[in-house]
Design a protein around this motif. Structure first.
Motif, PDB file in Angstrom:
ATOM      1  N   ILE A 173       8.916  -2.182   0.050  1.00 45.16           N
ATOM      2  CA  ILE A 173       7.936  -1.469  -0.768  1.00 45.16           C
ATOM      3  C   ILE A 173       8.031   0.025  -0.464  1.00 45.16           C
ATOM      4  CG2 ILE A 173       5.502  -1.232  -1.366  1.00 45.16           C
ATOM      5  CD1 ILE A 173       5.064  -4.062  -0.317  1.00 45.16           C
ATOM      6  N   PRO A 174       8.476   0.851  -1.402  1.00 42.56           N
ATOM      7  CA  PRO A 174       8.568   2.292  -1.144  1.00 42.56           C
ATOM      8  C   PRO A 174       7.207   2.962  -1.264  1.00 42.56           C
ATOM      9  CG  PRO A 174       9.283   1.825  -3.378  1.00 42.56           C
ATOM     10  CD  PRO A 174       8.972   0.490  -2.745  1.00 42.56           C
ATOM     11  N   ALA A 175       7.072   4.083  -0.589  1.00 42.86           N
ATOM     12  CA  ALA A 175       5.816   4.824  -0.661  1.00 42.86           C
ATOM     13  C   ALA A 175       5.509   5.264  -2.085  1.00 42.86           C
ATOM     14  CB  ALA A 175       5.875   6.042   0.268  1.00 42.86           C
ATOM     15  N   THR A 176       6.557   5.543  -2.863  1.00 43.03           N
ATOM     16  CA  THR A 176       6.355   6.005  -4.237  1.00 43.03           C
ATOM     17  C   THR A 176       5.659   4.968  -5.111  1.00 43.03           C
ATOM     18  OG1 THR A 176       8.606   5.263  -4.741  1.00 43.03           O
ATOM     19  CG2 THR A 176       8.310   7.590  -4.177  1.00 43.03           C
ATOM     20  N   ALA A 177       5.696   3.694  -4.693  1.00 41.31           N
ATOM     21  CA  ALA A 177       5.034   2.647  -5.460  1.00 41.31           C
ATOM     22  C   ALA A 177       3.525   2.832  -5.498  1.00 41.31           C
ATOM     23  CB  ALA A 177       5.375   1.267  -4.880  1.00 41.31           C
ATOM     24  N   PHE A 178       3.002   3.653  -4.595  1.00 37.97           N
ATOM     25  CA  PHE A 178       1.549   3.840  -4.511  1.00 37.97           C
ATOM     26  C   PHE A 178       1.091   5.131  -5.187  1.00 37.97           C
ATOM     27  CE2 PHE A 178       2.807   1.066  -1.090  1.00 37.97           C
ATOM     28  CZ  PHE A 178       1.854   0.065  -1.128  1.00 37.97           C
ATOM     29  N   GLY A 179       2.003   5.832  -5.827  1.00 35.76           N
ATOM     30  CA  GLY A 179       1.621   7.027  -6.570  1.00 35.76           C
ATOM     31  C   GLY A 179       0.963   8.064  -5.693  1.00 35.76           C
ATOM     32  N   ASP A 180      -0.231   8.472  -6.076  1.00 39.47           N
ATOM     33  CA  ASP A 180      -0.951   9.502  -5.325  1.00 39.47           C
ATOM     34  C   ASP A 180      -1.328   9.051  -3.921  1.00 39.47           C
ATOM     35  OD1 ASP A 180      -0.798  11.173  -7.497  1.00 39.47           O
ATOM     36  OD2 ASP A 180      -2.809  10.688  -8.249  1.00 39.47           O
ATOM     37  N   TRP A 185       0.720   5.186   2.693  1.00 39.15           N
ATOM     38  CA  TRP A 185       1.762   4.246   3.100  1.00 39.15           C
ATOM     39  C   TRP A 185       2.556   4.794   4.287  1.00 39.15           C
ATOM     40  CZ3 TRP A 185       1.842  -0.567   2.802  1.00 39.15           C
ATOM     41  CH2 TRP A 185       3.012  -1.331   2.883  1.00 39.15           C
ATOM     42  N   SER A 186       2.719   6.115   4.342  1.00 37.52           N
ATOM     43  CA  SER A 186       3.388   6.729   5.488  1.00 37.52           C
ATOM     44  C   SER A 186       2.550   6.575   6.752  1.00 37.52           C
ATOM     45  CB  SER A 186       3.653   8.216   5.214  1.00 37.52           C
ATOM     46  OG  SER A 186       4.539   8.377   4.126  1.00 37.52           O
ATOM     47  N   VAL A 187       1.253   6.626   6.614  1.00 42.57           N
ATOM     48  CA  VAL A 187       0.375   6.417   7.766  1.00 42.57           C
ATOM     49  C   VAL A 187       0.455   4.974   8.250  1.00 42.57           C
ATOM     50  CG1 VAL A 187      -2.043   6.332   8.507  1.00 42.57           C
ATOM     51  CG2 VAL A 187      -1.211   8.267   7.144  1.00 42.57           C
ATOM     52  N   ALA A 190       5.611   3.224   6.542  1.00 40.32           N
ATOM     53  CA  ALA A 190       6.924   3.869   6.410  1.00 40.32           C
ATOM     54  C   ALA A 190       6.826   5.334   6.771  1.00 40.32           C
ATOM     55  CB  ALA A 190       7.458   3.721   4.981  1.00 40.32           C
ATOM     56  N   PRO A 191       7.581   5.822   7.761  1.00 38.88           N
ATOM     57  CA  PRO A 191       7.511   7.241   8.131  1.00 38.88           C
ATOM     58  C   PRO A 191       7.714   8.145   6.920  1.00 38.88           C
ATOM     59  CG  PRO A 191       8.874   6.026   9.688  1.00 38.88           C
ATOM     60  CD  PRO A 191       8.569   5.082   8.560  1.00 38.88           C
ATOM     61  N   GLY A 192       6.938   9.201   6.855  1.00 43.95           N
ATOM     62  CA  GLY A 192       7.044  10.123   5.730  1.00 43.95           C
ATOM     63  C   GLY A 192       6.005  11.216   5.841  1.00 43.95           C
ATOM     64  N   PHE A 193       5.953  12.048   4.826  1.00 45.04           N
ATOM     65  CA  PHE A 193       5.051  13.196   4.841  1.00 45.04           C
ATOM     66  C   PHE A 193       3.636  12.797   4.448  1.00 45.04           C
ATOM     67  CE2 PHE A 193       8.999  15.618   4.688  1.00 45.04           C
ATOM     68  CZ  PHE A 193       8.695  16.683   5.538  1.00 45.04           C
ATOM     69  N   LEU A 194       2.688  13.215   5.270  1.00 47.60           N
ATOM     70  CA  LEU A 194       1.279  13.124   4.911  1.00 47.60           C
ATOM     71  C   LEU A 194       0.905  14.323   4.043  1.00 47.60           C
ATOM     72  CD1 LEU A 194      -1.459  11.654   5.316  1.00 47.60           C
ATOM     73  CD2 LEU A 194      -1.811  13.110   7.321  1.00 47.60           C
ATOM     74  N   ILE A 195       1.429  15.486   4.409  1.00 50.72           N
ATOM     75  CA  ILE A 195       1.273  16.721   3.643  1.00 50.72           C
ATOM     76  C   ILE A 195       2.642  17.356   3.517  1.00 50.72           C
ATOM     77  CG2 ILE A 195       0.227  19.024   3.578  1.00 50.72           C
ATOM     78  CD1 ILE A 195      -2.034  17.900   5.323  1.00 50.72           C
TER      79      ILE A 195
END
Length: 406
Positions: A173-180, A185-187, A190-195
C-alpha cells in the motif's frame, strides 16, 4: 516469588538502593552492550562515506556490511527492553502511576527528538531538514503503552504479535493511496516526509506500527522476572531459539516477512550477506526475528550473572539515555575538529540543506576507513564511560524525580 539469583539480578534494590528503583542486572547489561554497539553505527554515520548504504550489496564490502549488520540489533533491543523496563516498574508503582510516568516520559522523548537531538545531529537551528528517528518512536511507544497496560496480558500479547507479524501485509500500500493523508502513512508504516516544502522538510525514518508491537511484547516479557530462575531461563531459551529458527525458515522460503527476497550471489559469503540483508525501515518481520532471537538468547546467558569484563557495559546500561544524548554531541564535535584539522574549514559541518547532505555537508574526500572508525568508536566509549559511572552513582544514591527522565 523471587529466587536468590533474581534478587542478585535486581542490582541491590530496596533498602540497598535509596532511589527505590527496581532493576534487573541482566536487562541493564544487555542494554549496555547494545548501546555501546550503537555508538559504532553513529560514528560511521559521521565519519563514513556520505550517503553510502553499507548494506547495498552492489557497492559495499563484507567488513562494512557486517559492521552495519551487527548494529541492526540495537533498535529492536531498545524497544523490547523499554517495554520490559515498564513492566518491572510495576514493582514500585501502581498501574495508574506507571501509566502517568509512561505518558510524561514519552512526551519528554518527543521533545528530546525534535529539539535536543536534532541540534546534536546537525549543529544548526534552521530546521531546513529534520529526520525523525528512534526517540520519536520510543516516545510514542511509551505513550501507547501507557494505555495498553490497563488491558489483560493476553490482549497486549495479541496486539504485539499482530503488529509485528502482520504489518508486512501492508507493504504493497503506497502512501499516495491515502491522498492528503499520505503523511499519516509515513508516521505509521512507510518512511517518508511528514512535511515537504521548499523551506522545510521533516522525514519520518521510524514508522510506528512495528515498533509499538515490539514494545508491547517487551512489556509482557517483563512478567517473566517474577518467575523462578528455571522457568524464566527456559522461556528465554525457547523464545530465542524459536525466533532464530523462525527467521531461518521464513527467510529460506522467501515468501513473506520482508519486502526484499534474498538471492544467490557470486560466492557463498555474498549469498549469506544477501540472506541477512533484511529491511529495517520499517523493520520487517524477518528483521525483528533475526535480531530479537539472539537478543533473548543473550538475556538467557546474562541471567546467570555479569562477567567482570562486562561490568563497564553494565554501568552504561543503567544510564542509557544519558549516554545516548552525550555520545551524539561528542561524535559531532570530533567530526568538526577532524574537518578543521584535515581541510582547514568547518563551514559544511553546520549545513544540512537536504537529505543528501545529512547530518552535515561533508567536504570531498571526507570518508574515513573502517580502522579509523573503529578507533574513534573506542575513543567515544572510553571518553564517556567515566561520566556514565558518575551519573549512575548519582542515580543509585538519590531519588530525585527528574533522574527517571535522563
Amino acid at each position: 516469588m523471587a529466587t536468590t539469583t533474581t534478587m542478585h539480578n535486581r542490582g541491590r534494590a530496596g533498602s540497598d538502593h535509596p532511589s527505590g528503583r527496581f532493576r534487573i542486572e541482566s536487562v541493564d547489561l544487555l542494554r549496555g552492550v547494545i548501546i555501546v554497539i550503537m555508538a559504532l553505527d553513529h560514528v560511521h554515520d559521521f565519519f563514513g562515506a556520505p550517503g553510502a548504504n553499507p548494506t547495498d550489496l552492489a557497492t559495499t564490502t563484507a567488513p562494512l556490511f557486517l559492521t552495519r549488520w551487527i548494529t541492526h540489533f540495537c533498535a529492536p533491543v531498545f524497544f523490547l527492553l523499554t517495554g520490559t523496563g515498564a513492566r518491572l516498574a510495576l514493582q514500585r508503582l501502581s498501574r495508574n502511576e506507571l501509566s502517568r510516568f509512561l505518558l510524561t516520559r514519552g512526551l519528554w522523548l518527543l521533545f528530546l527528538e525534535v529539539v535536543v537531538m536534532r541540534f546534536a545531529l546537525q549543529f544548526n537551528l534552521d530546521y531546513q531538514v529534520t529526520i525523525i528517528t528512534v526517540l520519536w518512536a520510543l516516545g510514542w511507544s511509551m505513550i501507547v503503552l501507557a494505555g495498553l497496560i490497563h488491558l489483560p496480558d493476553r490482549a497486549i500479547v495479541a496486539f504485539g504479535v499482530i503488529l509485528v507479524a502482520g504489518h508486512n501485509l501492508l507493504d504493497g500500500i503506497p502512501a499516495t493511496a491515502f491522498g492528503d493523508f499520505a503523511p499519516l502513512w509515513s508516521v505509521l508504516h512507510a518512511p517518508g516526509f511528514l512535511i515537504n516544502t521548499p523551506r522545510h522538510g521533516v522525514f519520518i525514518a521510524y514508522p510506528l506500527i512495528p515498533w509499538l508491537g515490539v514494545t508491547a511484547l517487551g512489556y509482557t516479557l517483563g512478567q517473566a522476572y517474577r518467575w523462578s530462575d528455571e522457568r524464566r531461563r527456559a522461556l528465554l531459551l525457547r523464545l530465542g531459539a524459536g525466533l532464530v529458527a523462525g527467521f531461518v525458515l521464513l527467510r529460506l522460503l522467501n515468501v513473506y516477512g520482508d519486502p526484499f527476497p534474498w538471492s544467490v550471489q557470486k560466492s557463498p559469503l555474498w549469498t549469506l550477506l544477501s540472506f541477512l540483508d533484511t529491511n529495517k525501515y520499517p523493520p520487517s518481520l524477518l528483521f525483528l526475528l533475526m535480531t530479537l532471537g539472539p537478543a533473548l538468547l543473550l538475556l538467557r546467558v546474562f541471567d546467570v550473572g555479569t562477567p567482570r569484563w562486562l561490568r563497564p557495559a553494565l554501568t552504561i546500561g543503567k544510564v542509557p539515555l544519558f549516554f545516548y544524548v552525550l555520545h551524539f554531541y561528542l561524535i559531532h564535535l570530533l567530526a568538526v575538529a577532524a574537518c578543521y584539522l584535515r581541510f582547514g574549514h568547518v563551514d559544511g559541518m553546520f549545513r544540512s540543506p537536504d537529505l543528501g547532505h545529512f547530518p552535515f555537508t561533508a567536504p570531498a574526500g571526507w570518508a574515513a576507513g573502517l580502522p579509523v572508525i573503529y578507533l574513534l568508536w573506542g575513543v567515544v566509549v572510553l571518553a564517556l564511560y567515566p561520566l556514565c559511572r558518575w551519573y549512575a552513582d548519582i542515580k543509585r544514591r538519590r531519588k530525585d524525580w527528574w533522574l527517571s527522565y535522563l
